[in-house]
Design a protein around this motif. Sequence first.
Motif, mmCIF file in Angstrom:
data_model
loop_
_atom_site.group_PDB
_atom_site.id
_atom_site.type_symbol
_atom_site.label_atom_id
_atom_site.label_comp_id
_atom_site.label_asym_id
_atom_site.label_seq_id
_atom_site.Cartn_x
_atom_site.Cartn_y
_atom_site.Cartn_z
ATOM 1 N N LEU A 63 25.548 5.457 56.586
ATOM 2 C CA LEU A 63 24.444 4.539 56.361
ATOM 3 C C LEU A 63 22.943 4.924 56.961
ATOM 4 O O LEU A 63 22.039 4.828 56.252
ATOM 5 N N ASN A 64 22.884 5.706 58.139
ATOM 6 C CA ASN A 64 22.107 6.362 58.505
ATOM 7 C C ASN A 64 21.250 7.325 57.838
ATOM 8 O O ASN A 64 19.985 7.572 57.773
ATOM 9 N N SER A 65 21.998 8.269 57.230
ATOM 10 C CA SER A 65 21.711 9.322 56.718
ATOM 11 C C SER A 65 21.358 9.198 54.991
ATOM 12 O O SER A 65 20.461 9.774 54.669
ATOM 13 N N HIS A 66 22.153 8.391 54.509
ATOM 14 C CA HIS A 66 21.895 8.247 53.037
ATOM 15 C C HIS A 66 21.541 6.704 52.550
ATOM 16 O O HIS A 66 21.999 6.470 51.520
ATOM 17 N N GLY A 67 21.278 6.021 53.620
ATOM 18 C CA GLY A 67 20.685 4.501 53.311
ATOM 19 C C GLY A 67 19.647 4.548 52.409
ATOM 20 O O GLY A 67 18.537 5.401 52.737
ATOM 21 N N VAL A 102 33.888 -5.762 45.406
ATOM 22 C CA VAL A 102 32.889 -6.540 45.979
ATOM 23 C C VAL A 102 31.985 -5.938 46.849
ATOM 24 O O VAL A 102 31.054 -5.403 46.951
ATOM 25 N N PRO A 103 32.974 -5.197 48.081
ATOM 26 C CA PRO A 103 32.151 -4.414 49.179
ATOM 27 C C PRO A 103 31.719 -3.247 48.538
ATOM 28 O O PRO A 103 30.467 -2.666 49.213
ATOM 29 N N ARG A 104 32.329 -2.563 47.781
ATOM 30 C CA ARG A 104 31.941 -1.183 46.990
ATOM 31 C C ARG A 104 30.605 -1.526 46.423
ATOM 32 O O ARG A 104 29.626 -0.566 46.325
ATOM 33 N N ASP A 105 30.478 -2.539 45.610
ATOM 34 C CA ASP A 105 29.303 -3.112 44.667
ATOM 35 C C ASP A 105 28.236 -3.112 45.731
ATOM 36 O O ASP A 105 27.010 -2.778 45.488
ATOM 37 N N THR A 106 28.443 -3.895 46.609
ATOM 38 C CA THR A 106 27.510 -3.983 47.629
ATOM 39 C C THR A 106 26.986 -2.753 48.427
ATOM 40 O O THR A 106 25.605 -2.510 48.489
ATOM 41 N N LEU A 107 28.000 -1.636 48.667
ATOM 42 C CA LEU A 107 27.231 -0.473 49.130
ATOM 43 C C LEU A 107 26.518 0.084 48.269
ATOM 44 O O LEU A 107 25.594 1.087 48.533
ATOM 45 N N ALA A 108 26.839 0.112 46.934
ATOM 46 C CA ALA A 108 25.916 0.648 45.759
ATOM 47 C C ALA A 108 24.548 0.216 45.765
ATOM 48 O O ALA A 108 23.412 0.800 45.599
ATOM 49 N N LEU A 109 24.253 -1.040 46.698
ATOM 50 C CA LEU A 109 22.809 -1.386 46.766
ATOM 51 C C LEU A 109 22.290 -0.887 48.087
ATOM 52 O O LEU A 109 21.199 -1.026 48.318
ATOM 53 N N VAL A 111 23.234 2.347 49.736
ATOM 54 C CA VAL A 111 23.461 3.860 49.929
ATOM 55 C C VAL A 111 23.176 4.737 48.669
ATOM 56 O O VAL A 111 23.080 3.986 47.566
ATOM 57 N N GLU A 112 22.781 5.601 48.794
ATOM 58 C CA GLU A 112 22.487 6.703 47.620
ATOM 59 C C GLU A 112 23.707 6.805 46.644
ATOM 60 O O GLU A 112 24.731 6.644 47.336
ATOM 61 N N GLU A 113 23.516 6.691 45.311
ATOM 62 C CA GLU A 113 24.549 6.589 44.643
ATOM 63 C C GLU A 113 25.844 7.519 44.674
ATOM 64 O O GLU A 113 26.956 7.340 44.506
ATOM 65 N N ASP A 114 25.613 8.900 44.930
ATOM 66 C CA ASP A 114 26.562 10.129 45.127
ATOM 67 C C ASP A 114 27.041 9.873 46.489
ATOM 68 O O ASP A 114 28.405 10.529 46.501
ATOM 69 N N GLU A 115 26.890 8.676 47.283
ATOM 70 C CA GLU A 115 27.553 8.615 48.489
ATOM 71 C C GLU A 115 28.310 7.470 48.533
ATOM 72 O O GLU A 115 28.985 7.213 49.805
ATOM 73 N N VAL A 116 28.347 6.475 47.685
ATOM 74 C CA VAL A 116 29.041 5.289 47.579
ATOM 75 C C VAL A 116 30.498 5.569 47.900
ATOM 76 O O VAL A 116 31.042 4.843 48.857
#
Length: 145
Positions: A63-67, A102-109, A111-116
Motif C-alpha cells: 500500500l505504501n509503495s504502490h498506492g 468486493v475487496p479486490r474491486d476496492t483494492l483496484a481503486l 493501488v496500481e493496476e498491476d499490483e492488485v
Amino acid sequence: MYDFVDRPVVALDHGGRFLIWTLRNWVKALTEGQCPAAAVGPAFAKWNMIGGLPAFHQLLLQLNSHGLDAFSVAPVECRRVAEHEAIFLGLVNGLAHEEPAVPRDTLALLVEEDEVSAVYASLLQLGAAMRKAGIFPGKPSHRLA
C-alpha cells in the motif's frame, strides 16, 4: 468503510482494535526509522497472529509503495477510526462476505493496476490468519459513542 469511519476505537471488537493498533504502530515505527515489523511483532505474538505478520507487513509495504494515494493513519492515541483505517478494516471485514470480489474491486481503486493481485493475495493471507486466531474483525454496532 462507512461501518468503521469515525467510530470510537473502543467500539471495535478485538480484531478491529488489533488492526488499528498495529496499523498505527507500524506507521509510527516506519516514520521514526525503526523496523515496523519488529515494532508490532509482540502484538502479533500475543494474539496468536505471528503467522499473519509477514502478510500484514507485506500488505502495508505494498500500500505504501504502490498506492494511488498516500495512506495515512491517526496517531496511536487517537480515539476514533480515521478514513484510511476504516478502508483497511472494511477490506479485511469484506473477506467474510459472500462476494469476495468486493475487496479486490476496492483494492483496484487504491493501488496500481498491476499490483492488485499481489495486494489481494496479502490481504487474503492476513484474513486467514485472523480467522485462525479467532480475531477476524466484525462490523461495529451502529451506535456512535
